[in-house]
Design a protein around this motif. Structure first.
Motif, PDB file in Angstrom:
ATOM      1  N   UNK A  16       0.840  -1.209   0.000  1.00 40.10           N
ATOM      2  CA  UNK A  16       0.000   0.000   0.000  1.00 40.10           C
ATOM      3  C   UNK A  16       0.871   1.253   0.000  1.00 40.10           C
ATOM      4  N   UNK A  17       1.930   1.222   0.815  1.00 42.19           N
ATOM      5  CA  UNK A  17       2.838   2.379   0.880  1.00 42.19           C
ATOM      6  C   UNK A  17       3.511   2.628  -0.466  1.00 42.19           C
ATOM      7  N   UNK A  18       3.945   1.543  -1.107  1.00 41.75           N
ATOM      8  CA  UNK A  18       4.576   1.676  -2.426  1.00 41.75           C
ATOM      9  C   UNK A  18       3.577   2.238  -3.431  1.00 41.75           C
ATOM     10  N   UNK A  19       2.336   1.687  -3.372  1.00 40.11           N
ATOM     11  CA  UNK A  19       1.292   2.150  -4.300  1.00 40.11           C
ATOM     12  C   UNK A  19       0.988   3.629  -4.080  1.00 40.11           C
ATOM     13  N   UNK A  20       0.903   4.019  -2.785  1.00 37.24           N
ATOM     14  CA  UNK A  20       0.630   5.427  -2.472  1.00 37.24           C
ATOM     15  C   UNK A  20       1.763   6.323  -2.958  1.00 37.24           C
ATOM     16  N   UNK A  21       3.000   5.845  -2.772  1.00 37.57           N
ATOM     17  CA  UNK A  21       4.158   6.640  -3.207  1.00 37.57           C
ATOM     18  C   UNK A  21       4.153   6.798  -4.719  1.00 37.57           C
ATOM     19  N   UNK A  22       3.851   5.679  -5.411  1.00 39.46           N
ATOM     20  CA  UNK A  22       3.835   5.745  -6.883  1.00 39.46           C
ATOM     21  C   UNK A  22       2.675   6.595  -7.394  1.00 39.46           C
ATOM     22  N   UNK A  23       1.543   6.507  -6.706  1.00 42.41           N
ATOM     23  CA  UNK A  23       0.395   7.342  -7.068  1.00 42.41           C
ATOM     24  C   UNK A  23       0.734   8.820  -6.894  1.00 42.41           C
ATOM     25  N   UNK A  24       1.421   9.130  -5.775  1.00 38.62           N
ATOM     26  CA  UNK A  24       1.832  10.522  -5.523  1.00 38.62           C
ATOM     27  C   UNK A  24       2.806  10.997  -6.594  1.00 38.62           C
TER      28      UNK A  24
END
Length: 555
Positions: A16-24
């Motif tokens: 989730x953290x990776x996904x959030x970082x990539x989304x950002x």
């Protein structure tokens, strides 16, 4: 089982953290792409600068200047009424532009708290210029300002840019107008402020544009224009305006009194004056002002030079009665040593294209196209400090240098275009080309010129400046820093030369030297010209440029 669940939870959390970082990151990249696209459109619009004159006007405005107007019933009615048009007119020198800056500040504050409101403005002046017609340049400026207040670039503007770039052509006047109308529709209310219609070089053409815009009958569009009350403007606007305000003497005098009072309190040059002496200055200037802000500004400039109570009293008892008399005295006071410098600069400022930086102005003074037996451009003639231009020309010119000190603008300064020098007021140009000055005594009629004389002089100065580049391969990227006037000279000498139908011998001779085929001067000029113009591959012949500049002696 608990261990496996914990590991799974950690993996999910990590994912989730990776996904959030990539989304950002993706969001930031998209925003950056949108920003780049917006800047691309702004670059294509190539809108003239609308901010510099506003900054200048705002810098001399006192805090309460114009409060009588923006707090008045007419202005408040105009701001809220549907499809409203207010015309503010006054005599020359009444302070219309300063009042206009107050209006823009007030409207900007009004719009800032509500994204459904927007403001766009344009200050005309006698040096207004553009690669397009000025009317289209104003439309480009208004479009840029309104689109900057939209959350996204309006679709019609985006499409117009794409189609124009693809077709390699400029947008038609009608396309700019329809795109502006669409951009206005993005807001609940739009305020468009146009200052100094009387200074617009294409007045009749632009008045037709105003009529076209008004004919849209958009309820949320509010127009405000300032000008002198001149016949052609009045005939057009009378049928359009819903509100009209005349800057009569009693209204303007409130602002004038505030300006005088603040100047006497805050200006260090008046710090030695007693309270009684300051009161005498204020009373005398108010008595002679007759609603002319510009007249008061010039008198205060002159009174700053008084060094004793007796000198102050003497100056107050012999104040000039009119602007023309004021300008007469300024010319009379120019030191003999600097009369040629002053005349050179005044001709440039009256008829140049666009604006001139202090560094460029210094090199105008250092160039003498008629010099005999010496260099046409002489570095030794450069002023040590550009501020000295104000000592030479006094109240006839102004210099503005945002975020920089004039003393920092030297020939080695990287930002040689910092700042702007210009005639202090439209009335100065009118005076310099007037019959009044031409028929005056020899001491001041020396400074009289007409448009053709000025264009010839500017063309000769540009050519004389370019002739110093007479060695192979001496033009580099640093040339513009060491020789600030090279940009203007390379880019505009042909424009000014074309405006001399007589084709004077001196101008022809300088043009022939520059255009000697494959000579070092010619090649160096081409290099400079290529830097500042959008050029196709290759270059034209000397004959081509001679024809472009209408130099018959070369053709």
């Amino acid at each position: 089982m608990d261990v496996d669940q914990t590991r799974l939870t950690l993996k999910i959390d990590s994912g989730v953290e990776v996904l959030q970082a990539r989304t950002a990151e993706l969001g930031e990249a998209m925003e950056q792409t949108k920003l780049q696209h917006r800047h691309k459109i702004y670059k294509w619009l190539a809108a003239p600068d609308h901010e510099s004159k506003h900054r200048n006007a705002r810098s001399v405005r006192q805090e309460t200047t114009g409060s009588w107007f923006v707090e008045g019933e007419r202005f408040q009615e105009w701001r809220e009424a549907p499809h409203s048009f207010l015309w503010l007119h006054g005599i020359p020198g009444a302070g219309k532009t300063i009042l206009c800056s107050t209006v823009i500040e007030e409207l900007s504050l009004h719009c800032r708290s509500d994204p459904s409101l927007a403001i766009a403005f344009f200050y005309f002046d006698f040096n207004s210029s553009s690669k397009d017609t000025l009317s289209d340049a104003v439309l480009r400026s208004l479009l840029k300002q309104l689109s900057a207040q939209c959350t996204a670039i309006p679709n019609t503007l985006d499409t117009l840019c794409s189609e124009s770039v693809t077709a390699n052509r400029s947008p038609a006047h009608g396309q700019l107008l329809s795109t502006l109308k669409f951009a206005i529709g993005h807001f609940r209310a739009v305020y468009i402020v146009l200052d100094a219609l009387d200074e617009c070089p294409e007045r009749s053409r632009f008045l037709k544009v105003v009529k076209e815009i008004h004919a849209w009958r958009v309820d949320g569009l509010h127009l405000l224009a300032t000008s002198r009350k001149e016949g052609d403007i009045e005939r057009v606007l009378k049928g359009l305006v819903s509100h009209e305000v005349s800057m009569n003497e009693s209204l303007v005098d409130r602002d004038i009194q505030v300006h005088i009072s603040r100047t006497l309190i805050e200006d260090i040059e008046f710090s030695m004056c007693s309270a009684d002496e300051k009161k005498m200055v204020e009373t005398t200037l108010m008595k002679g002002a007759h609603g002319m802000f510009r007249w008061v500004v010039c008198q205060l400039d002159a009174l700053r030079k008084c060094r004793s109570p007796a000198a102050l009293l003497r100056a107050l008892t012999r104040l000039p009665k009119t602007l023309h008399e004021t300008y007469d005295r300024i010319l009379e006071a120019i030191d003999e040593e600097y009369r040629r410098d002053a005349l050179s600069l005044l001709q440039w400022l009256a008829f140049l294209v666009g604006t001139l930086s202090p560094a460029e102005a210094v090199d105008v003074i250092a160039t003498d196209a008629d010099a005999k037996g010496g260099p046409l451009f002489d570095r030794r003639r450069r002023l040590w400090d550009p501020q000295d231009i104000l000592c030479i020309c006094s109240s006839l010119v102004t210099i503005s240098v945002p975020d920089a000190k004039l003393s920092d603008i030297k020939e080695t300064n990287d930002n040689i275009e910092a700042g702007e020098i210009r005639l202090a007021h439209f009335s100065v140009k009118e005076y310099l080309i007037s019959e009044h000055l031409g028929n005056s005594d020899a001491q001041i009629s020396y400074f009289h010129f007409n448009e053709q004389m000025a264009h010839v002089f500017i063309a000769k100065t540009c050519l004389a400046y370019l002739l110093q580049f007479d060695q192979d391969n001496i033009v580099t990227q640093s040339t513009i820093r060491s020789y600030p006037l090279s940009r203007y000279a390379a880019k505009y000498w042909m424009f000014h030369a074309r405006l001399d139908p007589a084709g004077g011998d001196d101008l022809q001779e300088l043009g022939m030297v520059l255009l000697e085929p494959m000579g070092a001067i010619y090649v160096n000029w081409l290099r400079l010209y290529r830097q500042y113009m959008e050029w196709p591959e290759g270059r034209g012949s000397p004959l081509y440029y001679a024809a472009k500049a209408q130099l018959e002696g070369v053709c």
